[in-house]
Design a protein around this motif. Sequence first.
Motif, PDB file in Angstrom:
ATOM      1  N   ARG A 284       0.864  -1.184   0.000  1.00  0.00           N
ATOM      2  CA  ARG A 284       0.000   0.000   0.000  1.00  0.00           C
ATOM      3  C   ARG A 284       0.893   1.223   0.000  1.00  0.00           C
ATOM      4  N   ASP A 285       0.291   2.389  -0.236  1.00  0.00           N
ATOM      5  CA  ASP A 285       1.079   3.629  -0.230  1.00  0.00           C
ATOM      6  C   ASP A 285       1.225   4.214   1.167  1.00  0.00           C
ATOM      7  N   THR A 286       0.440   3.727   2.110  1.00  0.00           N
ATOM      8  CA  THR A 286       0.497   4.227   3.477  1.00  0.00           C
ATOM      9  C   THR A 286       0.428   3.047   4.435  1.00  0.00           C
ATOM     10  N   GLY A 287       0.611   3.341   5.723  1.00  0.00           N
ATOM     11  CA  GLY A 287       0.542   2.298   6.726  1.00  0.00           C
ATOM     12  C   GLY A 287       0.952   2.849   8.074  1.00  0.00           C
ATOM     13  N   PRO A 288       1.304   1.976   9.024  1.00  0.00           N
ATOM     14  CA  PRO A 288       1.781   2.444  10.319  1.00  0.00           C
ATOM     15  C   PRO A 288       3.046   3.287  10.143  1.00  0.00           C
ATOM     16  N   ARG A 289       3.414   4.055  11.152  1.00  0.00           N
ATOM     17  CA  ARG A 289       4.647   4.837  11.076  1.00  0.00           C
ATOM     18  C   ARG A 289       5.799   3.909  10.687  1.00  0.00           C
ATOM     19  N   LEU A 290       6.589   4.368   9.709  1.00  0.00           N
ATOM     20  CA  LEU A 290       7.628   3.500   9.157  1.00  0.00           C
ATOM     21  C   LEU A 290       8.613   2.962  10.197  1.00  0.00           C
ATOM     22  N   PRO A 291       9.105   3.770  11.132  1.00  0.00           N
ATOM     23  CA  PRO A 291      10.040   3.208  12.114  1.00  0.00           C
ATOM     24  C   PRO A 291       9.413   2.047  12.887  1.00  0.00           C
ATOM     25  N   THR A 292       8.124   2.200  13.281  1.00  0.00           N
ATOM     26  CA  THR A 292       7.444   1.133  13.998  1.00  0.00           C
ATOM     27  C   THR A 292       7.265  -0.079  13.091  1.00  0.00           C
ATOM     28  N   LEU A 293       6.901   0.166  11.845  1.00  0.00           N
ATOM     29  CA  LEU A 293       6.715  -0.930  10.893  1.00  0.00           C
ATOM     30  C   LEU A 293       8.017  -1.711  10.684  1.00  0.00           C
ATOM     31  N   LEU A 294       9.124  -1.007  10.517  1.00  0.00           N
ATOM     32  CA  LEU A 294      10.406  -1.681  10.307  1.00  0.00           C
ATOM     33  C   LEU A 294      10.775  -2.551  11.510  1.00  0.00           C
ATOM     34  N   LEU A 295      10.589  -2.001  12.704  1.00  0.00           N
ATOM     35  CA  LEU A 295      10.880  -2.784  13.913  1.00  0.00           C
ATOM     36  C   LEU A 295       9.995  -4.022  13.968  1.00  0.00           C
ATOM     37  N   ALA A 296       8.727  -3.846  13.614  1.00  0.00           N
ATOM     38  CA  ALA A 296       7.783  -4.953  13.695  1.00  0.00           C
ATOM     39  C   ALA A 296       8.099  -6.042  12.686  1.00  0.00           C
ATOM     40  N   VAL A 297       8.482  -5.656  11.510  1.00  0.00           N
ATOM     41  CA  VAL A 297       8.798  -6.637  10.471  1.00  0.00           C
ATOM     42  C   VAL A 297      10.071  -7.399  10.820  1.00  0.00           C
ATOM     43  N   GLY A 298      11.031  -6.720  11.450  1.00  0.00           N
ATOM     44  CA  GLY A 298      12.299  -7.348  11.809  1.00  0.00           C
ATOM     45  C   GLY A 298      13.350  -7.124  10.736  1.00  0.00           C
ATOM     46  N   ALA A 299      14.613  -6.979  11.139  1.00  0.00           N
ATOM     47  CA  ALA A 299      15.689  -6.607  10.211  1.00  0.00           C
ATOM     48  C   ALA A 299      15.876  -7.622   9.089  1.00  0.00           C
ATOM     49  N   ASP A 300      15.844  -8.907   9.411  1.00  0.00           N
ATOM     50  CA  ASP A 300      16.079  -9.921   8.374  1.00  0.00           C
ATOM     51  C   ASP A 300      14.991  -9.894   7.309  1.00  0.00           C
ATOM     52  N   ARG A 301      13.746  -9.761   7.756  1.00  0.00           N
ATOM     53  CA  ARG A 301      12.641  -9.760   6.789  1.00  0.00           C
ATOM     54  C   ARG A 301      12.621  -8.469   5.976  1.00  0.00           C
ATOM     55  N   VAL A 302      13.004  -7.357   6.613  1.00  0.00           N
ATOM     56  CA  VAL A 302      13.101  -6.090   5.876  1.00  0.00           C
ATOM     57  C   VAL A 302      14.119  -6.229   4.753  1.00  0.00           C
ATOM     58  N   ARG A 303      15.267  -6.818   5.063  1.00  0.00           N
ATOM     59  CA  ARG A 303      16.310  -6.997   4.033  1.00  0.00           C
ATOM     60  C   ARG A 303      15.787  -7.851   2.870  1.00  0.00           C
TER      61      ARG A 303
END
Length: 579
Positions: A555-574
Motif C-alpha cells: 500500500r502507499d500508506t501504513g503504520p509509522r515506518l520506524p514502527t513498521l520496520l521494527l515490527a517486520v524485523g531486520a532480516d525480513r526487511v532486508r
Amino acid sequence: MPIVAQSTETADWVSRYADEVIAESERRAPGKPVVVASGLSPSGPIHLGNLREVMTPHLVADEVRRRGYTVRHLISWDDYDRYRKVPNGVPGTDKTWADHIGKPLTSVPAPAGSAYPNWAEHFKAAMVESLGALGVEFDGISQTEQYQAGTYREQILHAMKHRGDIDAILDQYRTKKAPPKKGQKPVDEAELEAAEGSGAAGEDDGSGSGAGYFPYKPYCGGCDKDLTTVTAYDDETTELTYVCSECAFTETVRLSEFNRGKLVWKVDWPMRWAFEGVIFEPSGVDHSSPGSSFQVGGQIVGIFGGKQPIGPMYAFVGISGMAKMSSSKGGVPTPGDALAIMEPQLLRWLYARRRPNQSFKIAFDQEIQRLYGEWDKLEAKVADGSVLPADLAAYQRAAATAAGELPRTPRPMPYGTLASVVDITGGDEDQTLRILSELDPANPLTSLDEVRPRLDRAEAWINTQVPADQRTVVRDEPDAELLGSLDEQGRESLRLLLEGLDSHWSLDGLTHLVYGVPKVQAGYSADAGPKELPPEIKGAQRSFFALLYRLLVTRDTGPRLPTLLLAVGADRVRKLLGA
C-alpha cells in the motif's frame, strides 16, 4: 465549614460550580450532606451522551468531597418509566418485544440470553460496570422499588390534592414553542431525541382526560400497561377509577394503598427534587425550551415545598465519523464501548476539560491516536511543571478522584505505536514483546504487563474499529516487479536504508534513518534541520516512504515506518527490500 475556592483566574468550571453548590447547600440545608443528582433511563443501551448526565455532577461532587464535605451523588434509575419502543440493533430481541410497549421497564423481559431478570436490569448492569471503572461513586435509586414500596405515597396524594395548581402551571406552556436563541440554530427533532437523558422528557403531562386533569398514571391491572385513563378520583376517600384503552380493564382502587402507578414525568421529577433535597442536577439541551420538564419543574417543585436544583444545561456528545447520538438508534456507542478502547483516565478527561455547555466528540476512529498524544503531552507538562492551571485541574480530575488515583499503565508507550505493533503481529505476545523491547534498547521492556492496560485497549481498537481493508498485512515475498522497475535513485535509497539498519535499530534511530535517506541523496547531512533544506526535500521523503510501504505492505500508506520496520524485523526487511 468554610468554602475553599480557587481564584477566578485559575478556577476551572468544576471548581466554580463546586463553590456555588457548597454555598447553596449551606443556605438550604446547613450541616447536611450535599446532594447532587443524575437521572438515567435503562430503556436501551445507555450511551456516551447519557454519560454526561452523570459525569457533570460526578466531577462537581468529587471536587466538593476533596474539600472535606460529605456528598451524596444520587443516580435515579428511571426504571418505572414506560417502555416506549424497541431500540434498533439490540441483540436478542425481535418484533415480539413491541408487545410490551407501555409496560414499566422492569416488567419487560430482558433480551434473550441475558443473565438479568428484566430489560431495565440488563441495561443498568452495563452502566454500573462502566461507572465503577470510571471511579464514579454514587447511590443508585430504583424508581420501581420506590413507587412499589409506597415511598412516595404522601407526595402522590399531595399532587392529586393540588392537581388544579399543577394543571394551571402546565397550562401556561402547553401552546408555547421555544423561541430561537440568539446565534443558535434551531434544535431539530433528531437532536431533541438524542438529548433525552432520562428518556422521559417527551412524556405527557397528565392532560387529556375528559374527567379533568390528573398527574398520576396507573399501570393496568389487566395488561400491566400505562394505556390508562383516570375517570374519577375522590380526595376524601382517595378512591381512583381508571379504564385501560388496551384491554378495557377497569377498576377502582384506594390511592392511599395502591402502588402500581407513578406520577407523570413533569410532576415526578420536581417531586423528587423536593423529596431528596437535590442541590445540583444538570439538564440536557431539550430542557432549554418553555414547557420542558426542567423549566416547568422549577415552578411545580414549590408545590412539594422544595426548590429547583442549580445546574447547567449540557451540550451534545458526538462520535468521530458518526451523527449525534440517540439510544433509539442501533449501534450507538456506550461507555463500555469507549472503555474497551481507551483507559478510564482519557474518557474522564474528555468530559472534564470541556465546560458542560460545550459539545465535543469522542474518537472511535484514527483520531483516538491524536487524543492519546495530547494526553501524553499533558502528562509530560504536569511532570515538568509547565502545565497551565486549568489544564492541570482537568488532568487531576481525570487521573484521580477524592478516593485516590485510578489504576494506570506503568509505562505508557504511545497508543499509536502499540496499535501498530499489535496490528502487525496479530496480537502474538512474544512478537509484540520483542518489538516493544527494541523501541528503546537502553531501557528495554521486560514484560507486557508494563504497558497494560493501554496495550489491551490499543489491541481492542485495532480488532473492533479498524476496517479489514485498513489492517496491515506484511508481504511474504519481495515485489520482484517493483524492485526491477526502480531507477538508480530508487535503488540507491534502498541501499542507504539497508546499510544503516543495524546501527539505527531503535525507534528513534530508525526515525532518523528513514527521514535522513532523502536528505543524504540530495547532498545534505542526515542531521540537517528544516531551515537548512529546500522545500522539495519533503516531496522526496514522501516518495521514499510510499516506496517502502509498497514494498513492505503493498500500500502507499501504513503504520509509522520506524514502527513498521521494527515490527517486520531486520532480516525480513532486508529480504523484502531485495538485499
